[in-house]
Every structure is written in C-alpha cells, then in structure tokens.
Design a protein around this motif. Sequence first.
Motif, PDB file in Angstrom:
ATOM      1  N   PHE A  22       0.833  -1.203   0.000  1.00  0.00           N
ATOM      2  CA  PHE A  22       0.000   0.000   0.000  1.00  0.00           C
ATOM      3  C   PHE A  22       0.868   1.255   0.000  1.00  0.00           C
ATOM      4  O   PHE A  22       0.566   2.238  -0.695  1.00  0.00           O
ATOM      5  CB  PHE A  22      -0.924  -0.007   1.218  1.00  0.00           C
ATOM      6  CG  PHE A  22      -2.042  -1.005   1.123  1.00  0.00           C
ATOM      7  CD1 PHE A  22      -3.149  -0.771   0.324  1.00  0.00           C
ATOM      8  CD2 PHE A  22      -1.978  -2.191   1.829  1.00  0.00           C
ATOM      9  CE1 PHE A  22      -4.175  -1.689   0.231  1.00  0.00           C
ATOM     10  CE2 PHE A  22      -2.996  -3.125   1.745  1.00  0.00           C
ATOM     11  CZ  PHE A  22      -4.096  -2.873   0.945  1.00  0.00           C
ATOM     12  N   CYS A  23       1.962   1.229   0.761  1.00  0.00           N
ATOM     13  CA  CYS A  23       2.860   2.387   0.796  1.00  0.00           C
ATOM     14  C   CYS A  23       3.507   2.623  -0.565  1.00  0.00           C
ATOM     15  O   CYS A  23       3.598   3.767  -1.037  1.00  0.00           O
ATOM     16  CB  CYS A  23       3.941   2.184   1.858  1.00  0.00           C
ATOM     17  SG  CYS A  23       3.310   2.171   3.549  1.00  0.00           S
ATOM     18  N   ALA A  24       3.937   1.553  -1.218  1.00  0.00           N
ATOM     19  CA  ALA A  24       4.570   1.699  -2.529  1.00  0.00           C
ATOM     20  C   ALA A  24       3.593   2.230  -3.566  1.00  0.00           C
ATOM     21  O   ALA A  24       3.973   2.984  -4.478  1.00  0.00           O
ATOM     22  CB  ALA A  24       5.144   0.356  -2.984  1.00  0.00           C
ATOM     23  N   ALA A  25       2.319   1.863  -3.432  1.00  0.00           N
ATOM     24  CA  ALA A  25       1.309   2.319  -4.389  1.00  0.00           C
ATOM     25  C   ALA A  25       1.117   3.829  -4.345  1.00  0.00           C
ATOM     26  O   ALA A  25       0.609   4.415  -5.313  1.00  0.00           O
ATOM     27  CB  ALA A  25      -0.016   1.613  -4.117  1.00  0.00           C
ATOM     28  N   LEU A  26       1.543   4.481  -3.263  1.00  0.00           N
ATOM     29  CA  LEU A  26       1.432   5.936  -3.168  1.00  0.00           C
ATOM     30  C   LEU A  26       2.428   6.651  -4.076  1.00  0.00           C
ATOM     31  O   LEU A  26       2.247   7.824  -4.403  1.00  0.00           O
ATOM     32  CB  LEU A  26       1.656   6.387  -1.720  1.00  0.00           C
ATOM     33  CG  LEU A  26       0.683   5.835  -0.668  1.00  0.00           C
ATOM     34  CD1 LEU A  26       1.110   6.280   0.722  1.00  0.00           C
ATOM     35  CD2 LEU A  26      -0.734   6.301  -0.973  1.00  0.00           C
ATOM     36  N   PHE A  27       3.463   5.938  -4.499  1.00  0.00           N
ATOM     37  CA  PHE A  27       4.535   6.565  -5.274  1.00  0.00           C
ATOM     38  C   PHE A  27       4.448   6.284  -6.771  1.00  0.00           C
ATOM     39  O   PHE A  27       5.214   6.859  -7.542  1.00  0.00           O
ATOM     40  CB  PHE A  27       5.902   6.084  -4.763  1.00  0.00           C
ATOM     41  CG  PHE A  27       6.250   6.601  -3.399  1.00  0.00           C
ATOM     42  CD1 PHE A  27       6.972   7.769  -3.249  1.00  0.00           C
ATOM     43  CD2 PHE A  27       5.833   5.923  -2.259  1.00  0.00           C
ATOM     44  CE1 PHE A  27       7.283   8.256  -1.998  1.00  0.00           C
ATOM     45  CE2 PHE A  27       6.140   6.401  -0.997  1.00  0.00           C
ATOM     46  CZ  PHE A  27       6.864   7.568  -0.866  1.00  0.00           C
ATOM     47  N   THR A 453      11.942  -0.083  -3.595  1.00  0.00           N
ATOM     48  CA  THR A 453      12.131  -1.161  -4.573  1.00  0.00           C
ATOM     49  C   THR A 453      10.810  -1.564  -5.208  1.00  0.00           C
ATOM     50  O   THR A 453      10.730  -1.779  -6.425  1.00  0.00           O
ATOM     51  CB  THR A 453      12.784  -2.378  -3.888  1.00  0.00           C
ATOM     52  OG1 THR A 453      13.999  -1.976  -3.270  1.00  0.00           O
ATOM     53  CG2 THR A 453      13.083  -3.469  -4.897  1.00  0.00           C
ATOM     54  N   LEU A 454       9.769  -1.686  -4.396  1.00  0.00           N
ATOM     55  CA  LEU A 454       8.447  -2.016  -4.942  1.00  0.00           C
ATOM     56  C   LEU A 454       7.981  -0.956  -5.937  1.00  0.00           C
ATOM     57  O   LEU A 454       7.479  -1.275  -7.022  1.00  0.00           O
ATOM     58  CB  LEU A 454       7.430  -2.134  -3.808  1.00  0.00           C
ATOM     59  CG  LEU A 454       7.317  -3.466  -3.090  1.00  0.00           C
ATOM     60  CD1 LEU A 454       6.466  -3.318  -1.840  1.00  0.00           C
ATOM     61  CD2 LEU A 454       6.723  -4.525  -4.012  1.00  0.00           C
ATOM     62  N   ALA A 455       8.152   0.316  -5.583  1.00  0.00           N
ATOM     63  CA  ALA A 455       7.712   1.397  -6.466  1.00  0.00           C
ATOM     64  C   ALA A 455       8.532   1.417  -7.744  1.00  0.00           C
ATOM     65  O   ALA A 455       7.986   1.592  -8.845  1.00  0.00           O
ATOM     66  CB  ALA A 455       7.829   2.732  -5.740  1.00  0.00           C
ATOM     67  N   MET A 456       9.846   1.224  -7.611  1.00  0.00           N
ATOM     68  CA  MET A 456      10.700   1.282  -8.795  1.00  0.00           C
ATOM     69  C   MET A 456      10.413   0.132  -9.756  1.00  0.00           C
ATOM     70  O   MET A 456      10.488   0.284 -10.974  1.00  0.00           O
ATOM     71  CB  MET A 456      12.161   1.261  -8.383  1.00  0.00           C
ATOM     72  CG  MET A 456      13.103   1.485  -9.560  1.00  0.00           C
ATOM     73  SD  MET A 456      14.820   1.545  -9.069  1.00  0.00           S
ATOM     74  CE  MET A 456      15.585   1.561 -10.683  1.00  0.00           C
TER      75      MET A 456
END
Length: 749
Positions: A22-27, A453-456
């Motif tokens: 969920f945090c990565a989805a913000l980026f 890493t998840l966002a990238m």
Amino acid sequence: MSKTRDSSGVFILLILSLLLFFCAALFVHPFTYARWDNFEYFIPTLTEAHGQWLRGILPLWNTHQHMGEPLLANSQPGVFYIPYTLAVCAALRSPWGPVAIPMLVVAAHAAFASVGFFLLFRQLGIRFWLAAACALAATFSGFVTLLSTIWLFMGIYFAWFPWIVRGALAAIRNGPVSQKVWLAVGLAACGTVGYPQLLIYLWLWVGLFSVILGWGNAAALRRVAALALSAGLLSLPSLLPVLRVSSYSLRGDLLTAGQFLERGISFQDLWSLFSPLLNLPNIYLRHHGSMTLYIGAWLLPVLGFAIARAPKKGEGEPVLRALLAPTLLFLLFALGTQGGVYGWTRFIPVWGSLRWPFKFLLFANAGLAVAGALAVERWIQVGMSAFQRKALCATALAWGLLLTFYRSPEPTQGAGILLNVAAISAFAALFVMHRRSGPILFVASVLLSAIGTLAMAHQAGLKTYTEAYGIFDARYFGIDPNYRVLPATPPPNFSKGRQVMQPLGLYQSATANRYDSLTGLTTPLEPRWFLEHIPSTDSGALPVDVGILRSHFLKALNVRYVIVGTEDEPHLQIMKAAGNFHAMTRLPDAVVFEQDQALPRAYFADHLWPMEGGRFPAALIQNSVSLRSAFIDAPVEENLPPASVLSIEEGAHDVHVRVEAPRGGFLVYSTTFYPDWSATVDGVSVAVQRTNGLLLGIRVPAGASKVHFSYWPRGLKEGLGLAILGLLLLLAQCLPNPLIRRAFKSHKR
C-alpha cells in the motif's frame, strides 16, 4: 529462542509485508502486477484452469486456443497448486475480477516469504529484531520484486526458498520434525507451480547446500535424501505429463550455443549490489536502472567482513560457506558468456533446453540474503573494529562514486529518493549498530528500501495494458462460438520506451476473451506438427495471404472468421483482394470478416489420401482435392461412403458425437492431435489417427451411432499412484524413531 516472541514476530511481518504494498502504491500509478506475461498469459490460463476446478472439473484441456491444448500437461497453469485456486476464487468474487489474480498471488507469497525468512534466521541464531528486518530485506529484494511484475511464479519460488532451506538445515542437524518436513513440502509445492526450469535450479541449489553442509555426516545426508525423494514422488502428477508433452514441442529441443547463452547478465550488473539506481545496460529493462542483485546497501560491507573474518575450521557449523558456494556458482552461471563456465554445461540432457541464464539470479539473490543476515549478526557480535570501519567507508565511497558516474533519472523521483535515504541510513546504522540508534536506523533503512524497490519495479518500463480485460469476446465480435477465429493483426510492437499497449493489445488471447481460435499465445509450447502447419507468432497472429484465404485449408480447420485491426491496412487490402470473405462487423478497433463455407467442428470425410508424397497441405491450399478430403499417415486412397453428424456435445476434455453412418465412414474432429487422445465407437475402443497433419480422425464402422473422444494425459495416473507412495514415505519419516523401531520389531516377530 522464545516461541511466544517469534509468534508475535510472524504476526508483525504478515501485517508489515502487506502494508508495504500500500505504501509503494502511493509513489507510482498504476501499481499493478497485471503486466506483460502476467496479463497476456498467466491471468487467462490461471482463470481457465482454476475456474474449471471451481466448477468441479479436473483441468486437463483448454478448448479456446491453438484449436485446443493441454492445461495440466503444459505446466504453466499450476493445476495442482492450491494457492492459485484460492487466488482465482477470491479474484472472481472481487470487484476487480481476474486482473486481481497476480496482485493476490504476489502479495500473499511475499507475506509467506517474509515469515519463512524470519523463522529461518531465528533458526540460525539471529537476534529477533535483525531477523525480522533482514526477512523484509530479502522478501523485497530487487530481482524478485521486479520479475514478479512480469512472471508471478518468480515470487512463488522465492517464497518457498527459506522454508525449504529451513527444512534442509533441520534435516542435517536432525532437528524437530515440524521443521524437517518443510524440505519435502516446499519442494513438492514448487513441483506443482509449473515452470520446471526454476524447479531444476531450486533442486540444484538445495542439493549443493545440503551436500556441503552435511559433508562427512552420512546419516544427515540420508535424512535429506529421504525427504527429497518424498518431494519428488509427490511432484510426479504434475511433472510426468509435462515431460511427455515437452518432448513433442520445440521447448524440449537442445538449444544452440547462442540460444543457450542468450540473456546472461554482464559484470556491470553486479554493481547493482550497491544500488538499483545505476544507469547500467541490462537485458530486460529500459536502459536506466538495474535491480539485478539489490538487497540493501548494507549487504556488501557486512558480507565482505564476514568472509574476510570467517571463523577458523572447526569453530561452529560452516553454514555461511554452504550458503555462499551454490550462490556464487549461480552468479557465475547467470553471467552466461561472460562467466566462461555455463556454456560447457549445454550438452547435459534436459539442462541444454533451458533458456536465459539470468534466471539463476532468483536463487542467487535468496542465498545472498541469508548469507547477509548471518553476516550482520557477526558484525554486531564482533564489535566495531578498524577493519569494519574501513570496509564501511570503502563501500559508502564506492556507492557515491557509482551514483555520480552512472546516474539515472530515478534518484530525483519518489522511489529514488527513498532508496538513497535508505542507503544512507544503512551505512549510518552499521557505524552505530552497538548503540540504541543502530537497530532503529537499520530497520528504517529496510522499510524505506522495500517501499522504494516495490515502487521502482512498477516504474521500470514494463509493458502495461490500459484496455479492460476480456472485452473482446464472442458477443463483442458478433461471432458464432461453434466456429473458430483467426486473428491476423499482431499487437503493437513493444519497445523499451513504450509502456502502454493499446488498442488490440490482447484481442488475440482467445483464452482471455473466451472464444475459440486457430492460434493463441505462447506458441512454442505447441507440438511440432501444429507449428509445421500453423506458423503463428507468440502473440497468436498468423500472417495470411490471398492464396490461404481462398483455399480449403482454413475452411477444413473450422475457421469462419478473420479479425483485422482497423489500422492494419496491409491485411485489410489482402482481405479485400481475397474476395471470399465479407466484412461482417466493423468495430472501433477491428473489422470482423466472415466466410460461410467453413466445415463444422466434426464432419465425415468424403475421400482418404496418404500424407506421404507431399500432397498435404498443398492439395488443400491449391483446392486440388475436395474440401472434405482427409489425409492420414497410411498408404491408402479411397472414396468414402456418405455419412452425417447429427449432434456434437463438447465437455471440458471430452466430446460426444452422435452420427448416422449406415455404411461406415471416417470421422474428423477438429481439435489439435495429441497421442493422449482416445476414442470409442458405441463403447468399443478405436485408434485415433493424426488427420490433415494436426486433427483427430477415426474409422467409424457401419451402423455406428455414438462416438466419444476423450483426452487424458499419459503419466497422470502413474504420477498419482507414485504421489501416494511419496505421501506414505513422508508420513513414515514424521513418526518418532522409537515408534518406527517398535513397529519394525513387531513385524519381525
């Protein structure tokens, strides 16, 4: 080691693992795993296979693409992998439908992986907070995080890795049964996932690790071998049918040297150990950003220290050496041509047909993560020495220089900022690890790195679709589902700079759209006799010309419709020139052409011809024989009596045909021939012959009325029997030794 405390750690990791998504989805937007092969192939095939399970059907056959193809025996659908079934069930009941399947699979297995790594690290004696932090660092390391957006099975194999290593370690140390059993359970589960290439790599890594760690301890190696044997037997219902079908396809062939070494990593990719933000050339991403080996900026200094200051021989178990040996070998293999070793292994049977050596990095990354966790623990135990300070300063300096000289656009974006802050926090944490602030900084570094890493991974230029899933169905095109479709227009060319695929990105996937097609996706998995006559592309498009369109060839294959994209002017002109197809439906994306002379799915031939002599398929293409002519592998040429098909009832993997054949005849059923097809006429078995190069055909005796075709993959029945034996063997190993000895003595009396 407190069980209560570890239980709380498991709960915390399960929650944190899911929160990180969920945090990565913000980026990044869109944050989705419905990309590339996940969207094109895995969502459709998982929905089809496990949707059949949910309807109470054993998933053996997919009628939608390539005129019918195996499900279980193609391995990729993971028919016996229960988490797939659960994910499909949940997705189909969710508001998002099938496109949620990859996200559910990846997120669930990420949580499972984090728990597995945590328990493994605790088993290795790593302190609580460090085990939890390193578990998250391993779970969200660069390679698996990136590749899961393309191939969801990567995350599955990675998730089972710590559980399997935990079982191997317990077997060698003769630990509790509750730990040892994970070796067999994990290997057996991976055997049902599909993608045998990674299964072979996993067995090799675990085998090397176990032999090195258990060297000189015959009893320990026997325990490992017995558990591995149980796992192998339990995997056979999935693997035996796959081995048979792969022998028919191009994927079972020995690769050329160039193909075998294609897509190995370069030495420059090793620099991604420092950071995923380096502008490095690589083989599967756009040019700026390599996530190949990234686990955390803390890895190199602690690993270098642990290797340089390793305990002398005899001081404790050589777990670190046992971890690093297969890991370094896999890194060498992943280098392909540059490694200088992998090419010499090409002539090993089966091994020589495995593609793309960069896949070795999956288990190399996992091994490095475990070794890194042990190294951090040793870093803390030894204390901050002058050598440690020098190693840390050298790594930080190298990290800064690499970011300066190999700068990519990512550091100024959200994910890049997080990753750089994570790296600085990691270096600072190692400097003050013996103070209260050290663990806090280290955990913060791991959490920021995981989010970055998840966002990238979702910014990496991977092919994405904006069209809705499954919209190009039979109703959309206005076609009769009893006839087949031929897609002529390939999807838009994908390039590293073009992320969005639209329109007609997925209309060739008959499985996704639930119509029946002459072609389909993942063509190389099809048998050689299919590809010989239907040389379609991986996307399912078959280039056509005027001669093919006017010929009997397509009509005899039940093809009534050809679909051409509205912007595909060359194929639109060809359809116009052919003359025998008319534009039935004009849509914003495509034009549907129809001809009304296609043969039905089942029909009686009016003449038999021998395949030998080169007459097929030329005779059907040139229209020099009748439309209902049948070519078989027999030296026969005969006119056939008239007969008719009264009705066809198609099941999931069988077909009932009612016929009227007063003088007998030769019945052709239009689906792809495999030797696993069988047939009965009025309950009596008859031989199924390959007809017209790739269809089913049988002799029907005079007066017959009922024909039944059935598909059952060879090896499945034997595999199920051996799996029961494997289960009994595993249960026997779970019994306490005194109980086994008592039973053995009773038997002797």
